[in-house]
Design a protein around this motif. Sequence first.
Motif, PDB file in Angstrom:
ATOM      1  N   LEU A   1      -2.375  -0.403   5.403  1.00 17.59           N
ATOM      2  CA  LEU A   1      -3.526   0.146   6.118  1.00 17.59           C
ATOM      3  C   LEU A   1      -3.776   1.623   5.850  1.00 17.59           C
ATOM      4  N   PHE A   2      -2.806   2.322   5.252  1.00 15.30           N
ATOM      5  CA  PHE A   2      -3.011   3.750   4.986  1.00 15.30           C
ATOM      6  C   PHE A   2      -2.882   4.082   3.504  1.00 15.30           C
ATOM      7  N   ILE A   3      -1.758   3.711   2.895  1.00 14.64           N
ATOM      8  CA  ILE A   3      -1.531   4.072   1.503  1.00 14.64           C
ATOM      9  C   ILE A   3      -2.503   3.354   0.580  1.00 14.64           C
ATOM     10  N   THR A   4      -2.698   2.049   0.789  1.00 16.50           N
ATOM     11  CA  THR A   4      -3.606   1.304  -0.092  1.00 16.50           C
ATOM     12  C   THR A   4      -5.045   1.839  -0.028  1.00 16.50           C
ATOM     13  N   PRO A   5      -5.656   2.023   1.157  1.00 16.65           N
ATOM     14  CA  PRO A   5      -7.006   2.617   1.181  1.00 16.65           C
ATOM     15  C   PRO A   5      -7.055   3.999   0.545  1.00 16.65           C
ATOM     16  N   LEU A   6      -5.981   4.779   0.705  1.00 13.10           N
ATOM     17  CA  LEU A   6      -5.951   6.098   0.086  1.00 13.10           C
ATOM     18  C   LEU A   6      -5.929   5.992  -1.433  1.00 13.10           C
ATOM     19  N   LEU A   7      -5.151   5.050  -1.958  1.00  9.96           N
ATOM     20  CA  LEU A   7      -5.107   4.848  -3.405  1.00  9.96           C
ATOM     21  C   LEU A   7      -6.425   4.277  -3.927  1.00  9.96           C
ATOM     22  N   GLN A   8      -7.104   3.455  -3.115  1.00  5.06           N
ATOM     23  CA  GLN A   8      -8.376   2.867  -3.553  1.00  5.06           C
ATOM     24  C   GLN A   8      -9.468   3.917  -3.703  1.00  5.06           C
ATOM     25  N   LYS A   9      -9.351   5.025  -2.990  1.00 10.67           N
ATOM     26  CA  LYS A   9     -10.306   6.117  -3.183  1.00 10.67           C
ATOM     27  C   LYS A   9     -10.088   6.786  -4.529  1.00 10.67           C
ATOM     28  N   ILE A  10      -8.840   6.791  -5.001  1.00 11.67           N
ATOM     29  CA  ILE A  10      -8.522   7.377  -6.302  1.00 11.67           C
ATOM     30  C   ILE A  10      -8.756   6.366  -7.418  1.00 11.67           C
ATOM     31  N   MET A  11      -8.389   5.104  -7.166  1.00 11.21           N
ATOM     32  CA  MET A  11      -8.549   4.018  -8.144  1.00 11.21           C
ATOM     33  C   MET A  11      -9.391   2.924  -7.491  1.00 11.21           C
ATOM     34  N   PRO A  12     -10.710   2.978  -7.634  1.00 12.92           N
ATOM     35  CA  PRO A  12     -11.593   2.050  -6.915  1.00 12.92           C
ATOM     36  C   PRO A  12     -11.318   0.575  -7.190  1.00 12.92           C
ATOM     37  N   GLY A  13     -10.789   0.239  -8.355  1.00 15.31           N
ATOM     38  CA  GLY A  13     -10.552  -1.159  -8.675  1.00 15.31           C
ATOM     39  C   GLY A  13      -9.233  -1.704  -8.163  1.00 15.31           C
ATOM     40  N   LEU A  14      -8.509  -0.919  -7.428  1.00 16.55           N
ATOM     41  CA  LEU A  14      -7.195  -1.361  -6.949  1.00 16.55           C
ATOM     42  C   LEU A  14      -7.359  -2.446  -5.895  1.00 16.55           C
ATOM     43  N   PRO A  15      -6.682  -3.602  -6.049  1.00 19.79           N
ATOM     44  CA  PRO A  15      -6.801  -4.664  -5.049  1.00 19.79           C
ATOM     45  C   PRO A  15      -6.114  -4.293  -3.743  1.00 19.79           C
ATOM     46  N   THR A  16      -6.449  -5.026  -2.701  1.00 21.98           N
ATOM     47  CA  THR A  16      -5.857  -4.751  -1.386  1.00 21.98           C
ATOM     48  C   THR A  16      -4.345  -4.931  -1.411  1.00 21.98           C
ATOM     49  N   PHE A  17      -3.898  -6.008  -2.049  1.00 18.13           N
ATOM     50  CA  PHE A  17      -2.462  -6.251  -2.195  1.00 18.13           C
ATOM     51  C   PHE A  17      -2.042  -5.814  -3.593  1.00 18.13           C
ATOM     52  N   ASN A  18      -1.103  -4.893  -3.660  1.00 15.15           N
ATOM     53  CA  ASN A  18      -0.655  -4.377  -4.948  1.00 15.15           C
ATOM     54  C   ASN A  18       0.780  -3.869  -4.807  1.00 15.15           C
ATOM     55  N   MET A  19       1.457  -3.778  -5.938  1.00 13.69           N
ATOM     56  CA  MET A  19       2.852  -3.335  -5.920  1.00 13.69           C
ATOM     57  C   MET A  19       2.987  -1.822  -5.864  1.00 13.69           C
ATOM     58  N   LEU A  20       1.916  -1.101  -6.207  1.00 14.28           N
ATOM     59  CA  LEU A  20       1.987   0.357  -6.230  1.00 14.28           C
ATOM     60  C   LEU A  20       2.183   0.927  -4.834  1.00 14.28           C
ATOM     61  N   SER A  21       1.365   0.503  -3.894  1.00 10.61           N
ATOM     62  CA  SER A  21       1.472   1.046  -2.533  1.00 10.61           C
ATOM     63  C   SER A  21       2.796   0.654  -1.888  1.00 10.61           C
ATOM     64  N   SER A  22       3.215  -0.584  -2.078  1.00  7.18           N
ATOM     65  CA  SER A  22       4.495  -1.003  -1.492  1.00  7.18           C
ATOM     66  C   SER A  22       5.653  -0.252  -2.139  1.00  7.18           C
ATOM     67  N   GLY A  23       5.575  -0.012  -3.450  1.00  7.63           N
ATOM     68  CA  GLY A  23       6.631   0.745  -4.117  1.00  7.63           C
ATOM     69  C   GLY A  23       6.706   2.182  -3.624  1.00  7.63           C
ATOM     70  N   ILE A  24       5.538   2.800  -3.405  1.00 12.53           N
ATOM     71  CA  ILE A  24       5.518   4.175  -2.901  1.00 12.53           C
ATOM     72  C   ILE A  24       6.158   4.248  -1.517  1.00 12.53           C
ATOM     73  N   VAL A  25       5.820   3.313  -0.660  1.00 14.36           N
ATOM     74  CA  VAL A  25       6.360   3.330   0.704  1.00 14.36           C
ATOM     75  C   VAL A  25       7.852   3.024   0.710  1.00 14.36           C
ATOM     76  N   ILE A  26       8.288   2.105  -0.121  1.00 16.81           N
ATOM     77  CA  ILE A  26       9.729   1.836  -0.210  1.00 16.81           C
ATOM     78  C   ILE A  26      10.454   3.081  -0.727  1.00 16.81           C
ATOM     79  N   GLY A  27       9.824   3.796  -1.669  1.00 14.91           N
ATOM     80  CA  GLY A  27      10.407   5.054  -2.128  1.00 14.91           C
ATOM     81  C   GLY A  27      10.562   6.050  -0.997  1.00 14.91           C
ATOM     82  N   ILE A  28       9.547   6.143  -0.127  1.00 12.56           N
ATOM     83  CA  ILE A  28       9.655   7.018   1.046  1.00 12.56           C
ATOM     84  C   ILE A  28      10.786   6.548   1.957  1.00 12.56           C
TER      85      ILE A  28
END
Length: 315
Positions: free
Chosen positions: A150-177
Amino acid sequence: MNTATQVLNKSLTPQISARLSKNFTRHLKERVIEFILMLAALSAVLTTAAIVGILLYESYGFFEFVPVSDFLTDTVWTPLFENPRYGILPLVSGTLTVTGVALLIAVPIGTISAIYLSEFASHRVRETIKPVLELLAGVPTIVFGFFALLFITPLLQKIMPGLPTFNMLSSGIVIGIMIIPYIASLSEDAMRAVPMSMREGSYAMGATRFQTAIRVVTPAAISGIVAAYILGISRAIGETMVVAIAAGQQPNLTFNPMDAAATITAYIVQVAMGDLPHGSIGYQSIFAAGLVLMLMTLTLNIIGHITRKKYSERY
């Protein structure tokens, strides 16, 4: 003369007080306490053995139906479909991709944080920041999952408009945190264990605090830092709720973090929450996937043990 000698010998003979003399009741209590402590120590070993036994037993039934070669080489994982296929590679690729993204976030930030806390921060700052980092490790993972969705994915979608709602990038970033506290705290402990004499010798040679931290303290604490990295990797590989919520649950053989994909743990959750009958091949597939996950973490632990043994320093 003999009497005087006997008195002298008696006075030199060690006398055991009544409190320290052998007492059957006290001896029995000590043995009972030792037995209880031994059971407590063995409980972790027995639990691990039970987990491994269950995984091997259930996986044996799975591999009676699915050849090991197909399991390891097939590129499609659809065990719940009408025409099932059982290639574990899509789940492995998703797990490794999410873990890789997490490490790209956690390793540099965690290591830099550890160097700052150990070598540059004042006592007051250290005693303030470190509890906050450790508190971050106590946040429930489901909260991190919705934070990613609800936060990281929408933020990434503003940078990468084609990013799907479910993606490994946002989950990987949060797991890194999530794993930053593990790496930062353990690495800082390893650096603080380096003797002050090594720092003083470096300062005496004209080195700055930064040079001492990078070229003296960090190499001396490398075994503990590697142990922190291994713990962080194992934590990232085994993470469940974040990937189940934010990464998607469709197995997809890809290493592109901007795609949706399932991980091993996400698949286990998906099947475990379903209505598959016990003993079915679909149900047993979660144990085969769990066995792969256990082997991955075991391999990491062995590598970490060898690395720590090779580079460990004793002072």
